[in-house]
Motif scaffolding. Sequence first.
Motif, PDB file in Angstrom:
ATOM      1  N   GLN A  82       0.764  -1.165  -0.032  1.00  0.00           N
ATOM      2  CA  GLN A  82      -0.303  -0.037  -0.139  1.00  0.00           C
ATOM      3  C   GLN A  82       0.966   0.970   0.038  1.00  0.00           C
ATOM      4  OE1 GLN A  82      -2.001  -1.046   3.764  1.00  0.00           O
ATOM      5  NE2 GLN A  82      -3.780  -1.518   2.744  1.00  0.00           N
ATOM      6  N   ALA A  83       2.449   1.062   0.364  1.00  0.00           N
ATOM      7  CA  ALA A  83       2.354   2.233   0.680  1.00  0.00           C
ATOM      8  C   ALA A  83       3.779   2.770  -0.723  1.00  0.00           C
ATOM      9  CB  ALA A  83       3.771   2.467   1.658  1.00  0.00           C
ATOM     10  N   ALA A  84       3.723   1.777  -1.448  1.00  0.00           N
ATOM     11  CA  ALA A  84       4.109   1.723  -2.871  1.00  0.00           C
ATOM     12  C   ALA A  84       3.602   3.109  -3.757  1.00  0.00           C
ATOM     13  CB  ALA A  84       3.965   0.844  -3.602  1.00  0.00           C
ATOM     14  N   PRO A  85       5.093   3.550  -4.643  1.00  0.00           N
ATOM     15  CA  PRO A  85       4.533   4.800  -4.746  1.00  0.00           C
ATOM     16  C   PRO A  85       3.705   4.487  -5.776  1.00  0.00           C
ATOM     17  CG  PRO A  85       6.496   4.819  -4.372  1.00  0.00           C
ATOM     18  CD  PRO A  85       6.307   3.567  -4.714  1.00  0.00           C
ATOM     19  N   GLU A  86       3.644   4.032  -6.612  1.00  0.00           N
ATOM     20  CA  GLU A  86       2.396   3.317  -7.510  1.00  0.00           C
ATOM     21  C   GLU A  86       2.072   2.173  -7.640  1.00  0.00           C
ATOM     22  OE1 GLU A  86       3.721   3.814 -11.983  1.00  0.00           O
ATOM     23  OE2 GLU A  86       4.703   5.422 -11.126  1.00  0.00           O
ATOM     24  N   PRO A  87       0.738   1.296  -8.718  1.00  0.00           N
ATOM     25  CA  PRO A  87       0.538   0.369  -7.751  1.00  0.00           C
ATOM     26  C   PRO A  87       1.388  -0.346  -8.778  1.00  0.00           C
ATOM     27  CG  PRO A  87      -1.350   1.452  -8.648  1.00  0.00           C
ATOM     28  CD  PRO A  87      -0.431   1.970  -8.477  1.00  0.00           C
ATOM     29  N   GLY A  88       2.549  -0.324  -9.805  1.00  0.00           N
ATOM     30  CA  GLY A  88       2.968  -1.516 -10.876  1.00  0.00           C
ATOM     31  C   GLY A  88       4.472  -1.347  -9.763  1.00  0.00           C
ATOM     32  N   GLN A  89       4.572  -0.873  -9.199  1.00  0.00           N
ATOM     33  CA  GLN A  89       6.076  -0.693  -8.428  1.00  0.00           C
ATOM     34  C   GLN A  89       5.723  -1.893  -6.976  1.00  0.00           C
ATOM     35  OE1 GLN A  89       7.877   2.760  -7.242  1.00  0.00           O
ATOM     36  NE2 GLN A  89       7.465   3.527  -9.599  1.00  0.00           N
ATOM     37  N   LEU A  91       5.166  -5.383  -6.786  1.00  0.00           N
ATOM     38  CA  LEU A  91       5.842  -6.364  -6.573  1.00  0.00           C
ATOM     39  C   LEU A  91       6.952  -6.137  -6.335  1.00  0.00           C
ATOM     40  CD1 LEU A  91       6.400  -8.968  -7.012  1.00  0.00           C
ATOM     41  CD2 LEU A  91       6.412  -8.843  -9.365  1.00  0.00           C
ATOM     42  N   ARG A  92       7.667  -5.174  -6.112  1.00  0.00           N
ATOM     43  CA  ARG A  92       9.294  -5.042  -5.650  1.00  0.00           C
ATOM     44  C   ARG A  92       9.279  -5.024  -4.161  1.00  0.00           C
ATOM     45  NH1 ARG A  92      13.784  -3.934  -8.490  1.00  0.00           N
ATOM     46  NH2 ARG A  92      12.575  -3.715 -10.450  1.00  0.00           N
ATOM     47  N   ALA A  93       8.041  -3.404  -3.750  1.00  0.00           N
ATOM     48  CA  ALA A  93       7.692  -3.429  -2.829  1.00  0.00           C
ATOM     49  C   ALA A  93       8.001  -4.365  -1.795  1.00  0.00           C
ATOM     50  CB  ALA A  93       7.144  -2.360  -2.477  1.00  0.00           C
ATOM     51  N   VAL A  94       7.044  -5.336  -1.440  1.00  0.00           N
ATOM     52  CA  VAL A  94       6.105  -6.739  -1.706  1.00  0.00           C
ATOM     53  C   VAL A  94       7.477  -7.406  -1.537  1.00  0.00           C
ATOM     54  CG1 VAL A  94       4.861  -8.775  -1.231  1.00  0.00           C
ATOM     55  CG2 VAL A  94       3.515  -6.153  -1.631  1.00  0.00           C
ATOM     56  N   CYS A  95       8.066  -7.790  -2.605  1.00  0.00           N
ATOM     57  CA  CYS A  95       9.516  -8.738  -2.281  1.00  0.00           C
ATOM     58  C   CYS A  95      10.807  -8.342  -1.435  1.00  0.00           C
ATOM     59  CB  CYS A  95      10.273  -9.180  -3.758  1.00  0.00           C
ATOM     60  SG  CYS A  95       8.491  -9.907  -4.325  1.00  0.00           S
ATOM     61  N   ARG A  96      10.500  -6.803  -1.273  1.00  0.00           N
ATOM     62  CA  ARG A  96      11.577  -6.494  -0.869  1.00  0.00           C
ATOM     63  C   ARG A  96      10.965  -6.348   0.991  1.00  0.00           C
ATOM     64  NH1 ARG A  96      12.134  -1.403  -3.105  1.00  0.00           N
ATOM     65  NH2 ARG A  96      14.655  -2.313  -3.947  1.00  0.00           N
ATOM     66  N   ALA A  97       9.805  -6.945   1.151  1.00  0.00           N
ATOM     67  CA  ALA A  97       9.101  -6.360   2.403  1.00  0.00           C
ATOM     68  C   ALA A  97       9.609  -8.184   3.027  1.00  0.00           C
ATOM     69  CB  ALA A  97       7.618  -5.699   2.614  1.00  0.00           C
ATOM     70  N   TYR A  98       9.089  -9.081   2.533  1.00  0.00           N
ATOM     71  CA  TYR A  98       9.612 -10.189   2.830  1.00  0.00           C
ATOM     72  C   TYR A  98      10.780 -10.564   2.763  1.00  0.00           C
ATOM     73  CZ  TYR A  98       8.786 -15.134   1.805  1.00  0.00           C
ATOM     74  OH  TYR A  98       9.305 -16.232   2.091  1.00  0.00           O
ATOM     75  N   LEU A  99      11.399 -10.303   2.142  1.00  0.00           N
ATOM     76  CA  LEU A  99      13.306 -10.544   2.432  1.00  0.00           C
ATOM     77  C   LEU A  99      13.196  -9.545   3.690  1.00  0.00           C
ATOM     78  CD1 LEU A  99      14.658 -10.136  -1.013  1.00  0.00           C
ATOM     79  CD2 LEU A  99      14.434 -12.363  -0.113  1.00  0.00           C
ATOM     80  N   GLU A 100      13.297  -8.742   4.008  1.00  0.00           N
ATOM     81  CA  GLU A 100      13.576  -8.068   5.379  1.00  0.00           C
ATOM     82  C   GLU A 100      13.151  -8.197   6.466  1.00  0.00           C
ATOM     83  OE1 GLU A 100      11.723  -3.931   4.494  1.00  0.00           O
ATOM     84  OE2 GLU A 100      13.568  -2.934   3.407  1.00  0.00           O
TER      85      GLU A 100
END
Length: 205
Positions: A82-89, A91-100
């Motif tokens: 939900q904090a991703a700058p735009e919907p297209g980004q 997946l990257r935000a969720v993947c990074r959050a998962y690794l964190e």
Amino acid sequence: MSAITERRERERARRHQLIITVARELAEAEGWEAVTTRRLAERVEYSQPVLYSHFNGKDAIVSAVALDGFSELATHLRRARQAAPEPGQALRAVCRAYLEFATERPALYQAMFILPTDLEFASAETPPPLRAAFDEFVSCFRPDNEQRELFAEVVWSALHGLVVLSESGRIPSDGQEERLDFLVTQIADSQRGRPRHGGLERPGT
């Protein structure tokens, strides 16, 4: 329900959660090998019979810790998406959050994905917290993507592989960002030119 019965149920629920919390704290401090019913009973100051009235052994305790972990993971991924700058980004935000999440909570991640549990994955009996975490990956893909769950499964599998291989020293831990970029780029590129299946979530969709 009488007031006495309600009080007893609240007390039982409190004991139940205390055992889960203490098991997780002990695992985080000393590893899961240190988590035994004897040590837990000592730490929560209950007898072992009382502990066994809540959990039928260590595997059941691990399962309960894992279930709590999936609730945390779902919340963590949702905030990132939900904090991703735009919907297209997203997946990257969720993947990074998962690794964190996996890096910051190694003992919890072990309970969720490495140690034996009785949790059902990908079935009608899958607990809601597990489904909620998985759905955060699914939500990164457009609703008209007929294979969005397949893509979510592949992404999750790849991330899990990165976590395990990095943690075990099979691959260098300092290359995760480059691997993440490659994974997300490949997933995005695989959808270009295939409008029937949709692709990553886009603004306005």
